[in-house]
Design a protein around this motif. Structure first.
Motif: not given
Length: 199
Positions: A24-25, A28-30, A32, A81, A86
């Motif tokens: 997840r980190d 990033g914004d991509r 969920v 999502a 996402k």
């Protein structure tokens, strides 16, 4: 653009939460991020019940609670999502129920699969990472105790064997990962697979 659904599975303390968080980190914004059970108000309440070893649950009741939490998570979070393009990163998903309740509780994988196909609208992950770790090594790792870990090695051995069968039956979706290595090495392999699939 269609999204990508990535799940992490494995015995307790194999590093699923760590790897899901690292992915997840990195995205990033991509990304969920979700966890099971949980991720919705109802799911978090159900999580409290399922994690509480002082509450007696039948195998059927346990299975249905997981499915209820999963149904809400899919409808409220995962499908929207994915529709938005996402990458959904999930710490456990329906394969956990197949392994723990279907095999570990003896309800039968086919029965539990049928319940969960209904609960999820037949939504399956695009990639499932099976974090493989020796049970002795897993037991030595720290983590949050719950009703499943309290049941000890016998349950974990059944779960490990169930995951092995699931991965062998669907090699297109499953990726086996040696989780005994440092977390950064495991993450690098995970990223290589995700980037390759998403390309």
């Amino acid at each position: 653009m269609a999204g990508l659904f990535v799940t992490f599975e494995g015995v307790d303390r194999a590093g699923k939460t760590t790897q899901a968080g690292m992915l997840r980190d990195a995205l990033g914004d991509r990304a969920v991020a979700v966890r099971e059970p949980g991720g919705t108000p109802l799911g978090e309440r159900i999580r409290e019940v399922l994690k509480d070893s002082t509450i007696e649950l039948s195998p059927v009741g346990e299975t249905l609670l997981f499915a209820a939490a999963r149904a809400e998570l899919v409808q409220q979070v995962i499908r929207p999502a994915l529709d938005a393009g996402k990458v959904v990163v999930s710490d456990r998903y329906l394969d956990s129920s197949l392994a723990y309740q279907g095999e570990g509780r003896g309800l039968g994988v086919d029965v539990v699969a049928s319940i969960n196909r209904f609960a999820t609208g037949e939504l399956e992950p695009d990639i499932t990472f099976l974090l493989e770790l020796d049970l002795t090594d897993a037991a030595e790792r720290g983590g949050e105790a719950d009703r499943f870990e309290d049941e000890g090695r016998s349950l974990q051995a059944q779960v490990r064997d169930a995951y092995d069968r699931l991965a062998r039956e669907n090699p297109e979706r499953w990726r086996r990962i040696d989780a005994a290595r440092p977390a950064a090495e495991v993450h690098a392999e995970v990223m290589e697979v995700v980037v390759g699939v998403a390309a």
